[in-house]
Design a protein around this motif. Structure first.
Motif, mmCIF file in Angstrom:
data_model
loop_
_atom_site.group_PDB
_atom_site.id
_atom_site.type_symbol
_atom_site.label_atom_id
_atom_site.label_comp_id
_atom_site.label_asym_id
_atom_site.label_seq_id
_atom_site.Cartn_x
_atom_site.Cartn_y
_atom_site.Cartn_z
ATOM 1 N N ALA A 34 0.851 -1.201 0.000
ATOM 2 C CA ALA A 34 0.000 0.000 0.000
ATOM 3 C C ALA A 34 0.885 1.250 0.000
ATOM 4 C CB ALA A 34 -0.922 -0.016 1.216
ATOM 5 N N ALA A 35 1.972 1.209 0.775
ATOM 6 C CA ALA A 35 2.881 2.356 0.838
ATOM 7 C C ALA A 35 3.530 2.573 -0.529
ATOM 8 C CB ALA A 35 3.951 2.126 1.906
ATOM 9 N N ARG A 36 4.001 1.470 -1.100
ATOM 10 C CA ARG A 36 4.692 1.591 -2.393
ATOM 11 C C ARG A 36 3.742 2.117 -3.469
ATOM 12 N NH1 ARG A 36 5.849 -3.816 -3.845
ATOM 13 N NH2 ARG A 36 3.896 -3.608 -4.976
ATOM 14 N N ASP A 37 2.508 1.608 -3.477
ATOM 15 C CA ASP A 37 1.552 1.996 -4.522
ATOM 16 C C ASP A 37 1.250 3.483 -4.532
ATOM 17 O OD1 ASP A 37 1.458 -0.584 -5.345
ATOM 18 O OD2 ASP A 37 -0.554 -1.024 -4.572
ATOM 19 N N CYS A 38 1.391 4.119 -3.371
ATOM 20 C CA CYS A 38 1.079 5.561 -3.386
ATOM 21 C C CYS A 38 2.319 6.409 -3.080
ATOM 22 C CB CYS A 38 -0.076 5.875 -2.437
ATOM 23 S SG CYS A 38 0.317 5.617 -0.742
ATOM 24 N N GLY A 39 3.494 5.810 -3.263
ATOM 25 C CA GLY A 39 4.727 6.583 -3.063
ATOM 26 C C GLY A 39 4.927 6.970 -1.608
ATOM 27 N N GLY A 40 4.387 6.158 -0.702
ATOM 28 C CA GLY A 40 4.454 6.499 0.720
ATOM 29 C C GLY A 40 5.677 5.919 1.417
ATOM 30 N N ARG A 41 5.810 6.238 2.693
ATOM 31 C CA ARG A 41 6.904 5.721 3.521
ATOM 32 C C ARG A 41 6.418 4.492 4.280
ATOM 33 N NH1 ARG A 41 7.931 10.597 7.227
ATOM 34 N NH2 ARG A 41 9.378 9.148 8.200
ATOM 35 N N PHE A 42 7.335 3.570 4.551
ATOM 36 C CA PHE A 42 6.985 2.352 5.286
ATOM 37 C C PHE A 42 7.829 2.291 6.553
ATOM 38 C CE2 PHE A 42 7.879 -2.335 5.867
ATOM 39 C CZ PHE A 42 6.617 -2.674 6.323
ATOM 40 N N LEU A 43 7.161 2.374 7.690
ATOM 41 C CA LEU A 43 7.869 2.348 8.973
ATOM 42 C C LEU A 43 7.625 1.007 9.672
ATOM 43 C CD1 LEU A 43 6.779 5.827 10.476
ATOM 44 C CD2 LEU A 43 8.556 5.343 8.776
ATOM 45 N N LEU A 44 8.577 0.630 10.486
ATOM 46 C CA LEU A 44 8.415 -0.544 11.342
ATOM 47 C C LEU A 44 8.460 -0.050 12.777
ATOM 48 C CD1 LEU A 44 8.459 -3.629 11.887
ATOM 49 C CD2 LEU A 44 10.948 -3.528 11.645
#
Ligand code: GLU
Length: 293
Positions: A34-44
């Motif tokens: 979902a993050a990748r599809d909208c150019g978003g950031r992915f946090l853990l």
């Protein structure tokens, strides 16, 4: 990775109290996609406020399993156990508004009070647990001071009725946007069904509800993607966001991966843990395919 404030922010937030299983893999992959599809950031985020059940080896296994699955996340990783001061500050705001009270009751006292009141079968929270029967709500200052003087351990609970009344100036109506879970769209939040939820556990100045709400805001999370088992908790999170004047993310509660008997996967079941699948020679590509990625 830039921290452009315009970029959507997603997070995967496991608790290091057992090995990740296929359900966690599905959740992490769903969130990362979902993050990748909208150019978003992915946090853990490591949700380790339960100091008794959290283990460094499970935390390390989270990093190993996610990297094996091919996921990459931003550093540094936020570990909740390092941020109790943030949760204390949120608690202080709720306390300052008189919305929180100490509860000295043990689990067995609460269970006994539910049984005595005959509510065990009817009044349950959305997780199916008996609703807290309000044992310490409205307790006298003397009774509280006496317990404090004894050094008795206590949790802090949200006075749900007062919290709802505190929102009445805003029409008392709160909602959230749900993208996946049915019904989806704009959902009216109904936190009252949870009763006086625990806001700080006996041993730490936070509960899951408080820490997750505070952290999503502190980390600028705009999209919360997690399992459908946490859909109901969102009603409480919306209330806390309102009381603490925090921004409201968009929610997406995805389906759960079930075992062959149709049950939720458990962290103690060896056969679906990512580590054991890996040890049995299953490849990450195979896991991804199996989960539809
Ligand atoms: N730490 C929670 C869990 O492992 C998830 C919290 C969340 O995504 O809001 O179940």
């Amino acid at each position: 990775m830039t921290k452009d404030p315009a970029r959507p922010v997603f997070r995967f937030a496991p608790s290091p109290n057992g090995e990740l299983h296929l359900g966690h893999a599905f959740s992490a992959l769903t969130t990362a996609r979902a993050a990748r599809d909208c150019g978003g950031r992915f946090l853990l985020r490591i949700e380790d406020i339960d100091l008794v059940r959290s283990r460094p080896r499970f935390e390390q296994a989270i990093y190993d399993d996610l990297a094996w699955l091919g996921l990459a996340w931003e550093e540094p990783v936020r570990r909740q156990s390092e941020h109790f001061a943030d949760y204390r500050a949120a608690l202080a705001r709720l306390e300052g508004r008189g919305l929180v009270y100490p509860c000295f009751a043990s689990r067995s006292q609460i269970a006994a009070a539910c049984t005595a009141a005959g509510v065990a079968d009817c009044a349950c929270d959305p997780d199916g647990a008996p609703l807290y029967p309000g044992l310490w709500r409205g307790a006298s200052r003397d009774a509280i001071e006496e317990k404090m003087a004894e050094g008795a351990p206590y949790a802090l609970r949200l006075d749900m009725a007062k919290a709802l009344a505190a929102m009445s100036d805003r029409g008392g109506k709160i909602s959230f946007v749900e993208k996946i879970h049915q019904p989806c769209g704009e959902i009216a939040a109904d936190p009252a069904r949870w009763g006086d939820v625990v806001i700080a556990r006996k041993d730490v100045p936070a509960s899951y509800h408080l820490a997750v709400t505070a952290d999503d805001a502190l980390q600028g999370v705009t999209h919360v993607t997690r399992g459908a088992d946490l859909f109901e908790a969102t009603h409480v999170h919306r209330l806390l966001q309102e009381l603490l004047e925090l921004p409201v993310p968009v929610y997406a509660h995805h389906r759960l991966i079930l075992d062959e008997g149709g049950r939720k996967l458990s962290k103690s079941a060896r056969d679906t843990s990512l580590r054991s699948l890996r040890e049995d020679g299953v490849s990450a590509a195979e896991i991804r395919r199996r989960l539809g990625f």
